[in-house]
Design a protein around this motif. Structure first.
Motif: not given
Length: 449
Positions: A205-217, A297-312
């Motif tokens: 699972v980790f390897c498959f989603f490692l470069d995922a383009k939704f919010v959390f990497r 204020l430290s923030l993780p990267i906020f990623r917006i891609h084609s899958t972001t909306e559905s996954v969130l």
């Protein structure tokens, strides 16, 4: 009267009703604990129906048989065929192992249709969907795709890369889940190492989603061996939020549930300009990376891609429907919708590398506000983001009050010193005029140099 009562009791619908009511005796605490895969309520789904409906593949019983997804069904048999080819065991070994846990597997699904109460039919679905998931998860990084033709439309490396985003989106929909017990059972038999099945699945699972383009990497340094999920969506939720659940069957809220919402009054640009809140990219990409200390204020990267909306939205739905789940992702959306209120906020976050998107600065706030509205509920909780929200509000008020107090003190001193006595005030005016005249005389001299 007695004969009439006997006649009533013998009616078919009365007998069926009585059986149905008596069956509810089995719906005890253990019955509800098993559930982890849910149907999204209509009032939430109607807000954004596309976010919850798979586009390519059905997994589990809820969307099985939908016409637009039927094209993938024949590929499930090919996946099982290749899965078995790499095994020393016949299919009967896998079926027998799944049969031992079939009641738990059925119990994972809320509102399971009666047709799926047929154990044989249900077991066939589980082994087909389970082997398909394992073939996809292993396809890119574990060379399983080499077992397929180079031009295979689903399992070749090129096809997997091409379809990865839509597959990943389907695999992370709450109504489209297969219990991880299915995958770990199949892996344990295939690999012959029962104790290592959970860790190996986590690596897949980790390897498959490692470069995922939704919010959390997911992070390479993540200790994945300690995560144990209910299904892929839950496992991804744990890795993304940094919250490990050791006992997933009896998950308890990590935070007190209170009648409190995130109410951050100030956007990120306003905090930066008015209260001098320093912003920086967090060293951690999951939600534990949101930290506010000493005005930073430290923030993780906020990623917006084609899958972001559905996954969130599916992560949020899981939090909302699963008893004991904390509202971390829901609260994060609340938090970000407050920080990102304008194109100016988006531009500022982009400039310090805490935003990754090809969207315009104007589109980003609209996007996050839409997700916030499509959630369909307000998260109620008291946790880390609630505390950070309070600290930011308090810090802003303290900083702005401090400047106001200093300005007020400076004005009071000026009034006390120079305005109280008319002669002192006159002397101040004369001194100011002399200073202006001196500057006027000095300018030609400087220009001649």
């Amino acid at each position: 009267m007695g004969e009439e009562a006997t006649t009533v009791r013998n009616r078919d619908w009365v007998i069926k009703l009585e059986e149905q009511v008596l069956s509810l005796d089995n719906m005890n605490e253990d019955f509800w604990k098993k559930q982890s895969i849910y149907r999204v309520p209509t009032y939430i789904k109607d807000l954004n129906i596309k976010a919850y409906e798979p586009q390519l593949v059905s997994l589990g019983p809820y969307h099985h048989g939908i016409p637009k997804l039927m094209a993938m069904e024949e590929h499930k048999y090919r996946a099982l065929h290749n899965f078995l080819k790499r095994s020393d065991h016949q299919i009967s070994f896998y079926v027998e192992a799944l049969e031992e846990i079939v009641e738990d597997l059925m119990g994972s699904y809320e509102q399971l249709d009666e047709k799926w109460r047929d154990r044989n039919r249900f077991l066939q679905l589980m082994i087909l969907d389970g082997s398909l998931l394992l073939e996809i998860l292993q396809g890119i990084h574990f060379s399983v795709s080499s077992n397929y033709a180079k031009n295979d439309p689903i399992f070749s490396k090129n096809a997997l890369f091409k379809n990865k985003d839509v597959m990943m989106e389907d695999m992370l929909m709450i109504e489209n889940q297969v219990p991880l017990m299915v995958l770990t059972t199949l892996l344990a038999i295939q690999k012959g190492r029962v104790n290592e099945a959970n860790g190996f699945l986590n690596r897949l699972v980790f390897c498959f989603f490692l470069d995922a383009k939704f919010v959390f990497r997911l992070q390479p340094s993540m200790d994945i061996n300690f995560y144990k999920g209910l299904h892929l969506l839950d496992l991804t939720w744990q890795m993304a939020t940094g919250q490990r659940n050791d006992n997933v069957s009896e998950r308890e809220p990590a935070f007190d549930i209170v009648e409190s919402y995130i109410v951050l009054f100030f956007s990120v640009s306003y905090l930066y300009e008015k209260a001098q809140v320093e912003l920086k990219k967090s060293e951690t990409d999951n939600l534990n990376g949101i930290i506010f200390e000493n005005g930073v204020l430290s923030l993780p990267i906020f990623r917006i891609h084609s899958t972001t909306e559905s996954v969130l939205l599916n992560l949020v739905a899981f939090e909302h429907l699963h008893a004991g789940a904390t509202h971390q992702v829901s609260s994060y959306i609340d938090f970000m919708s407050a920080l990102l209120n304008s194109a100016k906020d988006s531009s500022l976050m982009r400039s310090i590398n805490v935003m990754e998107t090809t969207w315009s600065d104007e589109a980003v706030p609209i996007f996050i506000q839409k997700i916030r509205n499509d959630m369909g509920f307000k998260p109620k909780y008291k946790g880390r983001l609630y505390d950070i929200n309070q600290e930011l509000n308090d810090y802003f008020i303290l900083r702005t009050k401090k400047w106001k107090r200093r300005l007020h003190e400076w004005g009071s001193n000026l009034k006390q010193t120079y305005f109280k006595n008319p002669w002192t005030f006159l002397a101040l005016i004369v001194g100011a005029l002399l200073l202006v005249c001196t500057l006027i005389q000095t300018i030609p001299t400087l220009q001649s140099l």
